[in-house]
Structures are given as C-alpha cells and as structure tokens.
Motif scaffolding. Structure first.
Motif, short mmCIF file in Angstrom:
data_model
loop_
_atom_site.label_atom_id
_atom_site.label_comp_id
_atom_site.label_asym_id
_atom_site.label_seq_id
_atom_site.Cartn_x
_atom_site.Cartn_y
_atom_site.Cartn_z
N GLY A 123 -11.42 13.13 -5.66
CA GLY A 123 -12.57 13.42 -4.59
C GLY A 123 -11.94 12.87 -3.01
O GLY A 123 -11.14 12.34 -3.01
N ARG A 124 -12.55 13.27 -2.20
CA ARG A 124 -12.41 13.13 -0.85
C ARG A 124 -13.57 12.71 -0.12
O ARG A 124 -14.69 13.28 -0.29
CB ARG A 124 -11.92 14.31 0.12
N TYR A 125 -13.49 11.43 0.49
CA TYR A 125 -14.79 10.75 1.05
C TYR A 125 -14.43 10.45 2.51
O TYR A 125 -13.23 10.30 2.84
CB TYR A 125 -14.87 9.54 0.19
N ALA A 126 -15.37 9.93 3.07
CA ALA A 126 -15.18 9.39 4.52
C ALA A 126 -16.25 8.09 4.61
O ALA A 126 -17.44 8.05 4.23
CB ALA A 126 -15.71 10.41 5.42
N LEU A 127 -15.81 7.20 5.08
CA LEU A 127 -16.31 5.79 5.31
C LEU A 127 -16.83 5.63 6.87
O LEU A 127 -15.75 5.84 7.66
CB LEU A 127 -15.68 4.53 4.84
N TYR A 128 -18.10 5.62 7.23
CA TYR A 128 -18.46 5.66 8.53
C TYR A 128 -18.96 3.91 9.03
O TYR A 128 -19.88 3.61 7.97
CB TYR A 128 -19.52 6.45 8.78
N VAL A 129 -18.55 3.27 9.59
CA VAL A 129 -19.19 2.29 10.09
C VAL A 129 -19.69 2.51 11.46
O VAL A 129 -19.15 2.86 12.42
CB VAL A 129 -18.27 0.97 10.02
N VAL A 130 -20.90 2.16 11.99
CA VAL A 130 -21.66 2.56 13.14
C VAL A 130 -22.45 1.35 13.49
O VAL A 130 -23.23 0.64 13.03
CB VAL A 130 -22.79 3.54 12.84
N GLY A 131 -22.47 1.11 14.81
CA GLY A 131 -23.10 0.41 15.67
C GLY A 131 -23.10 0.62 17.36
O GLY A 131 -23.12 1.87 17.48
N LYS A 132 -22.82 -0.30 18.17
CA LYS A 132 -22.68 0.08 19.46
C LYS A 132 -21.53 1.19 19.63
O LYS A 132 -21.33 1.89 20.45
CB LYS A 132 -22.27 -1.18 20.45
N PHE A 176 -10.68 9.49 3.19
CA PHE A 176 -9.59 8.83 2.19
C PHE A 176 -9.91 9.82 1.02
O PHE A 176 -10.93 10.31 0.76
CB PHE A 176 -9.80 7.34 1.71
N ASP A 177 -8.84 9.74 0.28
CA ASP A 177 -8.79 10.59 -1.07
C ASP A 177 -8.63 9.57 -2.47
O ASP A 177 -8.08 8.73 -2.06
CB ASP A 177 -7.54 11.65 -1.04
N VAL A 184 -6.57 5.05 -4.16
CA VAL A 184 -7.11 5.69 -2.91
C VAL A 184 -6.16 5.57 -1.62
O VAL A 184 -5.38 4.59 -1.44
CB VAL A 184 -8.35 4.59 -2.74
N THR A 185 -6.08 6.69 -1.07
CA THR A 185 -5.17 6.81 0.12
C THR A 185 -5.81 7.22 1.29
O THR A 185 -6.72 8.14 1.12
CB THR A 185 -4.10 7.66 -0.31
N GLN A 186 -5.53 6.76 2.48
CA GLN A 186 -6.16 7.37 3.82
C GLN A 186 -5.55 8.88 4.15
O GLN A 186 -4.18 8.83 3.72
CB GLN A 186 -5.68 6.62 4.84
N VAL A 187 -6.42 9.67 4.64
CA VAL A 187 -5.87 11.16 4.96
C VAL A 187 -6.41 11.53 6.13
O VAL A 187 -7.49 10.57 6.95
CB VAL A 187 -6.26 11.95 3.69
N GLU A 188 -6.03 12.38 7.03
CA GLU A 188 -6.44 12.90 8.15
C GLU A 188 -7.86 13.70 7.79
O GLU A 188 -7.90 14.41 6.60
CB GLU A 188 -5.56 13.92 8.66
N VAL A 238 -11.08 1.43 11.08
CA VAL A 238 -11.48 1.16 9.81
C VAL A 238 -9.97 1.74 8.89
O VAL A 238 -9.30 2.47 9.26
CB VAL A 238 -12.27 1.97 9.26
N SER A 239 -9.52 0.52 7.89
CA SER A 239 -8.38 0.63 7.40
C SER A 239 -8.47 0.39 5.90
O SER A 239 -9.39 -0.26 5.46
CB SER A 239 -7.10 0.11 7.86
#
Length: 136
Positions: free
Chosen positions: A107-116, A123-124, A131-135, A28-29
């Motif tokens: 804010g700091r958030y996390a996007l999850y995509v879930v399947g098999k 991201f912050d 919006v920027t990707q973070v560890e 995910v990016s």
C-alpha cells in the motif's frame, strides 16, 4: 491617482501572498527503528515551536483517498499535540474519528498533520511490512 492606489493595493496583496506562502510547515518523518507494520512511528517537528509541534488533526489516507485513521484534538485546539505518534495509538487529548484500519503490504499512504501549519508524509509499505518514505 487611481492607478497608483491600485498599484499600491496590488503590492500589498503580493506581499501578503509572499508572507503566507513562506510560513514553515510541520515536518513529518518516520522514526528510525520503528518503520514496520503494524504500527510505524512518526516524528512531527514544528520550526516555529521547539517544545512541541502545534496541530489539531491527524489523518492517514491511502492513494485512492480512503480514510485509514483520523484523529481530532478534544477539546479542539493544539494543546494536546505531541512530537511523536504511533499509527493506531491515539495520543492523550485526541479522539478517534475513523479507524484505525490495518495498513496493507504493497500500500501507499499519506499522513497529514494539520493545525495553524500543516505537514505531510507519503509512505509505502513493502511486501515484508517495512515502511519507507516516498515522494508524492
């Protein structure tokens, strides 16, 4: 005799753990040029499927674990998953279960995509709404 059988079963168990741990995850990016509130755009890639990723659930949570947006494929399965999605816009074939709540500057958030398989992007959002990707 018994110890060789236990060792053999142990070897199978280790191999099974190794094979399941090596499954590729969804990547995910953030989409370049679409990293701004109110609706950042995300790219999802599936190394096992070049045509489109396979997932059935999308979730965005803040650092406290509060749900900001949750989608599920209806009917349940990975037939509706898409390679690109925009925050707050449910892709065709997905039902909104929660939200979307407005993402907040700072804010700091996390996007999850879930399947098999599954994938995550942390991201912050800065004070200007970028919006920027973070560890994690």
């Amino acid at each position: 005799m018994r110890s060789s059988r236990v060792a053999s079963l142990g070897g199978v168990w280790v191999l099974l753990l190794f094979l399941t741990a090596c499954r590729p995850v969804l990547q995910v990016s953030l989409v370049e040029g679409a990293r701004q509130l109110p609706a950042p755009r995300f790219q999802v890639e599936d190394p096992e499927h070049e045509d489109r990723p396979r997932y059935n659930t999308v979730q965005v949570l803040d650092r406290a674990g509060e749900m900001y947006w949750q989608l599920r494929a209806e009917p349940f399965g990975d037939l509706a998953s898409v390679a690109s999605l925009t925050y707050g816009e449910a892709p065709q074939g997905f039902t909104v279960l929660d939200g979307p709540r407005a993402l907040q500057p700072g804010g700091r958030y996390a996007l999850y995509v879930v399947g098999k398989n599954r994938g995550t992007l942390h991201f912050d959002v800065d004070a200007e709404g970028h919006v920027t990707q973070v560890e994690p």
